[in-house]
Design a protein around this motif. Structure first.
Motif, short mmCIF file in Angstrom:
data_model
loop_
_atom_site.label_atom_id
_atom_site.label_comp_id
_atom_site.label_asym_id
_atom_site.label_seq_id
_atom_site.Cartn_x
_atom_site.Cartn_y
_atom_site.Cartn_z
N SER A 19 0.83 -1.20 0.00
CA SER A 19 0.00 0.00 0.00
C SER A 19 0.86 1.26 0.00
CB SER A 19 -0.92 -0.01 1.23
OG SER A 19 -1.66 1.20 1.29
N LEU A 20 1.90 1.27 0.86
CA LEU A 20 2.79 2.43 0.92
C LEU A 20 3.55 2.60 -0.38
CD1 LEU A 20 4.19 2.03 4.55
CD2 LEU A 20 2.58 3.75 3.74
N PHE A 21 3.93 1.44 -1.00
CA PHE A 21 4.67 1.52 -2.24
C PHE A 21 3.78 2.02 -3.37
CE2 PHE A 21 6.11 -0.36 -6.24
CZ PHE A 21 7.41 0.13 -6.30
N ALA A 22 2.52 1.58 -3.33
CA ALA A 22 1.61 1.92 -4.43
C ALA A 22 1.17 3.37 -4.39
CB ALA A 22 0.39 1.02 -4.35
N GLN A 23 1.19 4.01 -3.22
CA GLN A 23 0.63 5.34 -3.10
C GLN A 23 1.46 6.21 -2.17
OE1 GLN A 23 -3.70 6.06 -2.19
NE2 GLN A 23 -2.83 6.62 -0.20
N LYS A 24 1.71 7.42 -2.62
CA LYS A 24 2.36 8.40 -1.75
C LYS A 24 1.63 9.73 -1.93
CE LYS A 24 6.72 10.65 -0.60
NZ LYS A 24 8.17 10.79 -0.93
N ILE A 25 1.02 10.23 -0.86
CA ILE A 25 0.30 11.50 -0.93
C ILE A 25 1.29 12.63 -0.69
CG2 ILE A 25 -1.54 12.89 0.06
CD1 ILE A 25 -2.93 10.33 0.92
N ARG A 26 1.32 13.56 -1.62
CA ARG A 26 2.24 14.71 -1.52
C ARG A 26 1.42 15.99 -1.40
NH1 ARG A 26 4.59 18.10 -5.53
NH2 ARG A 26 6.52 19.10 -4.80
N ILE A 27 1.55 16.66 -0.26
CA ILE A 27 0.88 17.95 -0.05
C ILE A 27 1.77 19.04 -0.64
CG2 ILE A 27 0.07 19.62 1.65
CD1 ILE A 27 -1.69 17.28 1.75
N THR A 28 1.25 19.84 -1.56
CA THR A 28 2.03 20.93 -2.16
C THR A 28 1.73 22.28 -1.53
OG1 THR A 28 0.34 21.13 -3.90
CG2 THR A 28 2.28 19.75 -4.37
N GLU A 29 0.53 22.42 -1.00
CA GLU A 29 0.19 23.66 -0.30
C GLU A 29 -0.86 23.37 0.76
OE1 GLU A 29 -1.32 28.26 -1.15
OE2 GLU A 29 -0.44 27.05 -2.77
N ALA A 30 -0.63 23.95 1.95
CA ALA A 30 -1.57 23.74 3.05
C ALA A 30 -1.24 24.71 4.17
CB ALA A 30 -1.49 22.30 3.56
N PRO A 31 -2.21 25.03 5.01
CA PRO A 31 -1.93 25.90 6.16
C PRO A 31 -1.08 25.18 7.21
CG PRO A 31 -4.16 25.05 6.28
CD PRO A 31 -3.62 24.61 4.96
N GLU A 32 -0.45 25.98 8.07
CA GLU A 32 0.35 25.46 9.16
C GLU A 32 -0.25 25.92 10.49
OE1 GLU A 32 4.62 25.98 8.86
OE2 GLU A 32 4.42 26.45 6.73
N ASP A 33 0.06 25.20 11.54
CA ASP A 33 -0.37 25.64 12.87
C ASP A 33 0.12 27.06 13.13
OD1 ASP A 33 -1.54 23.20 13.36
OD2 ASP A 33 0.12 22.41 14.56
N TYR A 34 -0.77 27.92 13.62
CA TYR A 34 -0.48 29.30 14.02
C TYR A 34 -0.18 30.24 12.84
CZ TYR A 34 -0.49 27.74 18.84
OH TYR A 34 -0.86 27.23 20.05
N GLN A 35 -0.46 29.81 11.64
CA GLN A 35 -0.17 30.65 10.48
C GLN A 35 -1.11 31.84 10.43
OE1 GLN A 35 0.20 28.51 6.82
NE2 GLN A 35 0.39 30.35 5.55
N LEU A 36 -0.58 32.97 9.94
CA LEU A 36 -1.40 34.14 9.62
C LEU A 36 -1.47 34.28 8.12
CD1 LEU A 36 -1.74 37.63 11.12
CD2 LEU A 36 -1.00 37.47 8.73
N TYR A 37 -2.69 34.30 7.59
CA TYR A 37 -2.93 34.62 6.18
C TYR A 37 -3.26 36.11 6.08
CZ TYR A 37 -3.00 29.75 4.66
OH TYR A 37 -2.65 28.45 4.35
N ALA A 38 -2.61 36.79 5.16
CA ALA A 38 -2.84 38.22 5.01
C ALA A 38 -4.19 38.47 4.35
CB ALA A 38 -1.73 38.85 4.19
#
Length: 499
Positions: A19-38
């Motif tokens: 299962s791990l070999f067959a699939q790898k989820i790659r996050i390219t953009e996402a919020p982080e803990d305590y992030q401020l968005y302008a």
């Protein structure tokens, strides 16, 4: 029985590995803990979660749950397209914290894959310069969940692998282990300085908008030390380390303003102060190019004192800062003259609080539509004129207040003795022999002891009281409405009497 258990464990391990070999989820953009968005002009910010699948996906559907102050705010569901996923939502500015939970659906069960908490929407600023730009204080204990910063304020040290791991957090004006004011050359995660912290408090509490400040100050740094050097590795320069943090925070195109307190280190030689204006031009252009949304630069005119040499050109340096303010519409100058607690170079905690108190109204006017029923800028000299051979009138842009005298180190000093004049801008200035000083509305009237025909006038000594090695610390001219010290000036022309 033992062999059967071993077989089952082997099968489970094999299936997991496949299962791990067959699939790898790659996050390219996402919020982080305590992030401020302008926030944008609509008082919102877009939050995007996107990525792709490497290998064969074992799920087709995904969902996003958004919580506002721990209450479910929004839910979205969608499906993979070409092994890619993308989902976005808008969040509002204000004193609210958001949590994002990203789920993947497998066998009709939603499984939490990713989450980010304590996310906010607000405004982003930069503070930078030399030591007075980033002074920490053990008295700066204020903290607020809506005051944020990013990364490590490093001073002159190169950003290392451990520094890169420090991401978003709650801003601080303190430094662990500090007793008093300081921290000029110490690494300090999420450090914004004592007055940066107070400025954040004023904005957040008065206007209900979260704030991020990223402070890139370096103690004793010259303007040259703060400039961009493309030929050098970026993390080895003050400019590069600051730009790296702002970029990693996702704010390079979201910075509203830069607060710049620097100049003492460029007052040590003729060459240094004379090259300052040209260097500022370069620095400002690089700021505007790197921080593409930059609208304002708030520049502090430096206080007498500091500098490595007894001889200095602080008066000339302060005049260069006056000219920078006049040259650029986007630059607004603020005085530090008359700020309490000056020790000859730095300030007390109360003094740094006064920094924030003085600069806050300009920020509130420019970004939060706050109106004031009093003048919020420092007094500026508009003109100097003879009205007789023994009388000079200095005209300011606002009503002024005169402090006649002040005792410093057991000696009484008079304001009338803090004016200097010359017949040529290149000649040494001499103390102007003033008999008395009077104030009338926006004008300061100097009555001279004898007739004169000087062509240039200066307010305040460069560094010391005349004939001493005591750093000048008053008396002051100030704004009658705001008690802000009038900007000092150097070798301003005096309109001469006409025959």
């Amino acid at each position: 029985m033992k062999n059967q258990s071993s077989y089952l464990l082997l099968c489970a391990f094999t299936l997991l590995s496949m299962s791990l070999f067959a699939q790898k989820i790659r996050i390219t953009e996402a919020p982080e803990d305590y992030q401020l968005y302008a926030r944008d002009s609509s008082n919102t910010a877009e939050v995007l979660i996107s990525g792709n699948i490497k290998g064969t996906p074992d799920f087709k559907e995904f969902s996003l749950k958004v919580f506002k102050d721990n209450v479910l705010y929004n839910t979205q569901k969608d499906s993979l397209v070409d092994k890619k996923f993308s989902v976005s939502t808008e969040i509002n500015s204000g004193l609210h914290e958001y949590r994002f939970e990203f789920y993947i659906k497998k066998n009709n069960v939603d499984s939490l894959y990713f989450s980010a908490d304590h996310v906010v929407c607000g405004d982003a600023y930069i503070i930078t310069g030399q030591s007075n730009s980033h002074a920490s204080s053990s008295l700066s204990t204020y903290s607020n969940p809506y005051c944020r910063s990013f990364g490590v304020k490093t001073g002159y040290e190169t950003y290392n692998d451990d520094d890169r791991k420090v991401r978003w957090g709650m801003a601080t004006g303190n430094l662990e282990g500090l007793d008093g004011v300081g921290g000029w050359f110490k690494k300090n995660p999420f450090a914004v300085g004592a007055w940066g912290m107070e400025l954040m408090r004023l904005i957040v509490e008065k206007h209900q908008v979260p704030v991020c400040i990223i402070n890139g100050g370096s103690g004793s740094s010259s303007i040259e030390k703060n400039m961009l050097y493309p030929e050098q590795p970026s993390l080895e320069t003050s400019f590069g380390r600051l730009a790296y943090r702002v970029d990693q925070a996702g704010l390079k195109d979201k910075i509203k303003a830069i607060f710049w307190h620097q100049g003492e280190s460029n007052s040590v030689s003729v060459e240094s102060y004379q090259g300052y204006a040209a260097n500022f031009d370069v620095l400002l252009n690089d700021w505007k190019r790197v921080y593409t949304s930059l609208e304002k630069v708030y520049l502090f005119q430096i206080h007498p004192g500091c500098g490595r040499n007894p001889e200095s050109y602080l008066s000339e340096m302060r005049e260069v800062q006056n000219k920078i303010d006049k040259k650029y519409e986007m630059v607004n100058i603020m005085s530090t003259l008359g700020v309490t607690g000056h020790d000859g170079c730095h300030f007390s905690y109360d003094g740094y609080l006064e920094f924030a108190k003085r600069i806050y109204p300009l920020v509130a006017r420019d970004y939060y539509n706050e109106k004031f029923d009093f003048t919020i800028t420092p007094p500026k000299l508009l003109s100097a004129n003879y009205t007789g051979s023994k009388k000079i009138i200095l005209n300011f842009d606002q009503s002024i207040l005169l402090e006649e005298k002040r005792e410093v180190n057991g000696v009484v000093h008079y304001l009338k003795d803090q004016f200097f004049a010359s017949e040529d801008s290149n000649l040494e200035q001499m103390p102007l022999e003033v008999k008395r000083v009077d104030v009338k509305d926006n004008s300061l009237i100097l009555t001279l002891k004898k007739a004169s025909n000087y062509k240039f006038i200066t307010y305040l000594p460069s560094k010391f009281y005349v004939g001493t090695r005591d750093i000048y610390n008053g008396p002051w001219l100030s704004g009658r409405e705001n008690n802000i010290g009038a900007l000092s000036f150097d070798r301003r022309p005096i309109t001469q009497l006409k025959d």
